[in-house]
Design an enzyme around this catalytic site. Structure first.
Site, PDB file in Angstrom:
ATOM      1  N   TYR A  66     -11.748   1.560 -16.882  1.00  0.00           N
ATOM      2  CA  TYR A  66     -11.684   2.403 -15.696  1.00  0.00           C
ATOM      3  C   TYR A  66     -10.298   2.408 -15.059  1.00  0.00           C
ATOM      4  CZ  TYR A  66     -16.779   2.558 -15.818  1.00  0.00           C
ATOM      5  OH  TYR A  66     -18.093   2.756 -16.199  1.00  0.00           O
ATOM      6  N   GLU A  71     -17.408   3.294 -21.847  1.00  0.00           N
ATOM      7  CA  GLU A  71     -17.448   3.724 -20.446  1.00  0.00           C
ATOM      8  C   GLU A  71     -16.044   4.071 -19.986  1.00  0.00           C
ATOM      9  OE1 GLU A  71     -19.356   1.248 -17.551  1.00  0.00           O
ATOM     10  OE2 GLU A  71     -20.985   0.677 -18.901  1.00  0.00           O
ATOM     11  N   GLU A  91     -25.247   1.978  -8.605  1.00  0.00           N
ATOM     12  CA  GLU A  91     -24.086   1.254  -9.126  1.00  0.00           C
ATOM     13  C   GLU A  91     -24.068  -0.192  -8.624  1.00  0.00           C
ATOM     14  OE1 GLU A  91     -22.121   2.268 -11.387  1.00  0.00           O
ATOM     15  OE2 GLU A  91     -22.488   4.439 -11.442  1.00  0.00           O
ATOM     16  N   TRP A  92     -25.019  -0.973  -9.078  1.00  0.00           N
ATOM     17  CA  TRP A  92     -25.072  -2.401  -8.801  1.00  0.00           C
ATOM     18  C   TRP A  92     -24.928  -2.682  -7.304  1.00  0.00           C
ATOM     19  CZ3 TRP A  92     -26.918  -5.091 -12.777  1.00  0.00           C
ATOM     20  CH2 TRP A  92     -26.768  -4.553 -14.060  1.00  0.00           C
TER      21      TRP A  92
END
Length: 232
Positions: free
Chosen positions: A55, A134, A187-188
């Site tokens: 990311y 990802e 998202e967690w």
């Protein structure tokens, strides 16, 4: 700014080579487990490809052989040193951020990091087949319009894919690329506050509404002629 690239070695070295990186052995010694010859063969034979989640990139500085000054406390000796490691990371240098901010506090837009981590993995692990499992962008804005007309997400993926393509032209055996995520999801610890999806999910109706990026990615996969003129 190669902190994340080098950070993968402690995870992948034991699986690919059957041992931890020499640097870890040097500083942790007997704290680390050792693998038998049979276990090493089993590990090597069980790996078909390497999956990379990427990311963003961070600046990193060694905490052992240089004076480390940053906001991170990992350079301070403590009982959790073995967990936190011997490096401090920061998102800026001389007050200048490493890239454009996103919705995640430690995630900045640094497209060249994609090429760096793929080339590092290619070199260290003898160009074993790779999948980018990802890669995604969370908007820092909160309005519905910004989530729908998500030009910055499109620009993010354009730039990261361009650097990925360069790594592939240089010989990296990359077999696939996956955007995170198809839809906005949980998202967690950030819950629903971070939105990585190509589709917006209406929390009241659960309807899935395509963002501009969803249409762009569709045209990208189709190699459509409208790819460069409709998404501004």
């Amino acid at each position: 700014d190669r902190a994340l690239a080098f950070n993968i070695a402690w995870i992948l070295d034991p699986v690919v080579f059957g041992d931890y990186p020499p640097e870890m052995r040097r500083y942790h010694g007997s704290e680390l487990p050792r693998f038998s010859p049979d276990e090493r063969v089993l590990l090597r034979d069980s790996i078909d490809f390497i999956g990379l989640n990427h990311y963003a990139s961070l600046y990193a500085k060694d905490c052992i052989n240089s004076r480390c000054i940053c906001n991170d406390s990992s350079c301070i000796q403590g009982s959790d040193r073995a967990i936190r490691g011997f490096v401090c990371t920061t998102t800026e240098q001389d007050g200048v951020p490493i890239g454009e901010p996103t919705g995640m506090s430690l995630s900045f837009v640094v497209p060249r990091g994609m090429e760096e981590i793929v080339n590092y993995t290619k070199k260290r692990y003898h160009n074993k087949p790779m999948f980018v499992t990802e890669n995604g962008y969370s908007s820092p804005y909160k309005s519905f319009e910004d989530y729908q007309h998500d030009v910055k997400r499109i620009n993010y993926h354009k730039s990261y894919l361009a650097f990925l393509a360069q790594a592939m032209r240089d010989g990296a055996d990359v077999r696939g690329y996956f955007i995170w995520s198809l839809m906005d999801d949980f998202e967690w610890i950030n819950g629903y506050s971070l939105r990585y999806g190509l589709y917006h999910v209406d929390p009241r109706t659960l309807n899935r509404i395509p963002k501009l990026s969803a249409n762009w990615y569709r045209d990208f996969l189709r190699n459509s002629n409208s790819l460069n003129k409709n998404y501004i």
